[in-house]
Design a protein around this motif. Structure first.
Motif, PDB file in Angstrom:
ATOM      1  N   LYS A  26      45.034  -2.127  -9.655  1.00 37.91           N
ATOM      2  CA  LYS A  26      44.543  -0.980 -10.895  1.00 37.91           C
ATOM      3  C   LYS A  26      44.778  -1.577 -12.114  1.00 37.91           C
ATOM      4  O   LYS A  26      45.870  -1.521 -12.980  1.00 37.91           O
ATOM      5  CB  LYS A  26      45.486   0.256 -10.376  1.00 37.91           C
ATOM      6  N   GLY A  27      44.087  -2.794 -12.483  1.00 38.64           N
ATOM      7  CA  GLY A  27      44.035  -3.321 -13.741  1.00 38.64           C
ATOM      8  C   GLY A  27      43.260  -2.463 -14.628  1.00 38.64           C
ATOM      9  O   GLY A  27      42.986  -1.297 -14.434  1.00 38.64           O
ATOM     10  N   ARG A  28      42.817  -3.112 -15.900  1.00 34.62           N
ATOM     11  CA  ARG A  28      42.423  -2.400 -16.789  1.00 34.62           C
ATOM     12  C   ARG A  28      40.953  -1.827 -16.352  1.00 34.62           C
ATOM     13  O   ARG A  28      40.387  -2.382 -15.526  1.00 34.62           O
ATOM     14  CB  ARG A  28      41.946  -3.321 -18.006  1.00 34.62           C
ATOM     15  N   PRO A  29      40.723  -0.673 -16.679  1.00 36.10           N
ATOM     16  CA  PRO A  29      41.339  -0.020 -18.060  1.00 36.10           C
ATOM     17  C   PRO A  29      42.431   0.977 -17.673  1.00 36.10           C
ATOM     18  O   PRO A  29      42.926   1.792 -18.503  1.00 36.10           O
ATOM     19  CB  PRO A  29      40.086   1.053 -18.592  1.00 36.10           C
ATOM     20  N   TYR A  30      43.079   0.961 -16.409  1.00 36.11           N
ATOM     21  CA  TYR A  30      44.109   1.637 -16.086  1.00 36.11           C
ATOM     22  C   TYR A  30      45.217   1.311 -16.910  1.00 36.11           C
ATOM     23  O   TYR A  30      45.357   0.096 -17.437  1.00 36.11           O
ATOM     24  CB  TYR A  30      44.665   1.548 -14.464  1.00 36.11           C
TER      25      TYR A  30
ATOM     26  N   ILE B 139      37.603  -9.460  -9.473  1.00 40.12           N
ATOM     27  CA  ILE B 139      36.939  -8.787  -8.415  1.00 40.12           C
ATOM     28  C   ILE B 139      36.219  -7.476  -9.051  1.00 40.12           C
ATOM     29  O   ILE B 139      34.922  -7.193  -8.530  1.00 40.12           O
ATOM     30  CB  ILE B 139      37.635  -8.595  -7.163  1.00 40.12           C
ATOM     31  N   ASP B 140      36.853  -6.706  -9.639  1.00 36.76           N
ATOM     32  CA  ASP B 140      36.042  -5.299 -10.550  1.00 36.76           C
ATOM     33  C   ASP B 140      35.015  -5.969 -11.540  1.00 36.76           C
ATOM     34  O   ASP B 140      33.952  -5.591 -11.639  1.00 36.76           O
ATOM     35  CB  ASP B 140      37.055  -4.560 -11.133  1.00 36.76           C
ATOM     36  N   HIS B 141      35.469  -7.284 -12.045  1.00 38.30           N
ATOM     37  CA  HIS B 141      34.334  -7.698 -12.891  1.00 38.30           C
ATOM     38  C   HIS B 141      33.071  -8.260 -12.403  1.00 38.30           C
ATOM     39  O   HIS B 141      32.033  -7.573 -12.831  1.00 38.30           O
ATOM     40  CB  HIS B 141      34.972  -8.809 -13.684  1.00 38.30           C
ATOM     41  N   ILE B 142      33.120  -8.864 -11.274  1.00 41.08           N
ATOM     42  CA  ILE B 142      31.991  -9.172 -10.240  1.00 41.08           C
ATOM     43  C   ILE B 142      31.224  -7.908 -10.009  1.00 41.08           C
ATOM     44  O   ILE B 142      30.057  -7.904  -9.945  1.00 41.08           O
ATOM     45  CB  ILE B 142      32.461 -10.209  -9.213  1.00 41.08           C
TER      46      ILE B 142
ATOM     47  N   GLY C 287      44.018 -10.068 -16.725  1.00 39.92           N
ATOM     48  CA  GLY C 287      42.878  -9.660 -15.795  1.00 39.92           C
ATOM     49  C   GLY C 287      42.855 -10.844 -14.629  1.00 39.92           C
ATOM     50  O   GLY C 287      42.296 -10.473 -13.523  1.00 39.92           O
ATOM     51  N   TYR C 288      43.660 -11.770 -14.750  1.00 37.63           N
ATOM     52  CA  TYR C 288      43.878 -12.631 -13.669  1.00 37.63           C
ATOM     53  C   TYR C 288      44.895 -12.088 -12.574  1.00 37.63           C
ATOM     54  O   TYR C 288      45.971 -11.194 -13.004  1.00 37.63           O
ATOM     55  CB  TYR C 288      44.500 -13.895 -14.142  1.00 37.63           C
ATOM     56  N   THR C 289      44.793 -12.757 -11.202  1.00 40.82           N
ATOM     57  CA  THR C 289      45.815 -12.539 -10.303  1.00 40.82           C
ATOM     58  C   THR C 289      46.955 -13.049 -10.563  1.00 40.82           C
ATOM     59  O   THR C 289      47.243 -13.994 -11.212  1.00 40.82           O
ATOM     60  CB  THR C 289      45.193 -12.531  -8.942  1.00 40.82           C
TER      61      THR C 289
ATOM     62  N   PRO D 200      32.101  -7.301 -18.967  1.00 42.03           N
ATOM     63  CA  PRO D 200      33.268  -6.541 -18.188  1.00 42.03           C
ATOM     64  C   PRO D 200      34.572  -7.449 -18.395  1.00 42.03           C
ATOM     65  O   PRO D 200      35.516  -7.045 -17.659  1.00 42.03           O
ATOM     66  CB  PRO D 200      32.820  -6.772 -16.901  1.00 42.03           C
ATOM     67  N   MET D 201      34.703  -8.316 -19.509  1.00 44.58           N
ATOM     68  CA  MET D 201      35.834  -9.185 -19.645  1.00 44.58           C
ATOM     69  C   MET D 201      37.210  -8.334 -19.795  1.00 44.58           C
ATOM     70  O   MET D 201      37.136  -7.422 -20.549  1.00 44.58           O
ATOM     71  CB  MET D 201      35.504 -10.036 -20.764  1.00 44.58           C
ATOM     72  N   GLY D 202      38.307  -8.915 -18.919  1.00 45.16           N
ATOM     73  CA  GLY D 202      39.315  -8.178 -19.252  1.00 45.16           C
ATOM     74  C   GLY D 202      39.641  -7.338 -17.820  1.00 45.16           C
ATOM     75  O   GLY D 202      40.874  -7.024 -17.787  1.00 45.16           O
ATOM     76  N   MET D 203      38.722  -7.178 -17.281  1.00 42.69           N
ATOM     77  CA  MET D 203      38.829  -6.542 -16.052  1.00 42.69           C
ATOM     78  C   MET D 203      39.597  -7.397 -14.853  1.00 42.69           C
ATOM     79  O   MET D 203      39.345  -8.403 -15.216  1.00 42.69           O
ATOM     80  CB  MET D 203      37.633  -5.784 -15.594  1.00 42.69           C
TER      81      MET D 203
END
Length: 268
Positions: free
Chosen positions: A156-160, A51-54, A124-126, A45-48
């Protein structure tokens, strides 16, 4: 019409060869929770947004089953948040050491700026993570014109596509076909496609390739080529318009895109 803006990802694209800062921490926090995960599972899931990645990792059938066996129940949002809090704490401890610009990045950015092209970035970092990364990367010679984090677009990070749109607004770019997005994960490619901009995958140093610089250089030329072709194929299957091995190839690629724009060829 010509390309007016290039939007780069950060880890695995412009800094942190192999994108190891987050990957190592994902492995650690799951191990601390009693769940063994593979490098491939951690990278998928890299790039998300992290927290969405987890959450995406916990939703993987094998990891979900391992969690159920360990805890006798399905994971909850509280579990997601608890893992994320541990992830953020551990990542912040090590993040500064993973901010070296990847080879050819600074030269490519200098070339783009000479041609009047604006440099944006998404991640994908905060915000708090990027405060560390941007400070140390700038001290080492890499600093884009603008940065958007998922924090700034309502998480609303990637893929948005919203981080790309916010970059376009700030950089004053009027048309999506004047923008090239470059990243090292399939999430980056999906972000670009959803925004309607040119999607480019960078291969050497990418999270998708998944090798450290030492591991890549230890391969024979034939093994390097096989690895490069495999990574390029993944990007193309995701929908990337182009791939480049390194940023050294970027100026020539932009010339090719400009030729297409001058001929009136739209983004496919």
């Amino acid at each position: 019409m010509k390309v007016k803006g290039v939007i780069f990802d950060w880890a695995g694209t412009t800094v942190d060869f192999g994108c190891f800062a987050p990957v190592n921490v994902f492995l650690t926090v799951f191990e601390d929770a009693g769940i063994e995960v593979t490098l491939e599972e951690a990278r998928k899931p890299m790039g998300m947004l992290k927290i969405d990645h987890i959450r995406t990792m916990l939703e993987m059938p094998r990891i979900r089953e391992a969690w159920n066996q360990k805890y006798g129940r399905d994971f909850t949002e509280q579990d997601v948040l608890a893992l994320y809090m541990q992830f953020e704490s551990k990542l912040m401890e090590s993040l500064a050491t993973y901010t070296d610009p990847i080879q050819h990045v600074q030269e490519a950015v200098h070339r783009l700026r000479e041609e009047g092209i604006r440099i944006g970035s998404t991640t994908g970092y905060t915000d708090s993570m990027m405060e560390v990364v941007t400070q140390h990367a700038a001290a080492k010679g890499y600093e884009p014109d603008f940065l958007v984090t998922p924090t700034q677009v309502g998480d609303k990070g990637r893929p948005y596509p919203y981080m790309i749109f916010k970059n376009m607004e700030a950089l004053g770019i009027e048309a999506t076909n004047q923008v090239v997005k470059i990243g090292d994960t399939t999430s980056d490619i999906k972000e670009a496609l959803n925004a309607g901009v040119w999607a480019v995958g960078v291969i050497v140093g990418s999270s998708e390739m998944g090798l450290s610089e030492e591991e890549f250089m230890a391969l024979s030329e034939e093994e390097q080529q096989i690895t490069i072709e495999k990574t390029a194929r993944i990007f193309k299957e995701t929908g990337a318009h182009y791939t480049i091995r390194t940023m050294e190839e970027l100026p020539a690629l932009l010339e090719k895109i400009n030729e297409r724009l001058e001929q009136g060829i739209e983004i496919a």
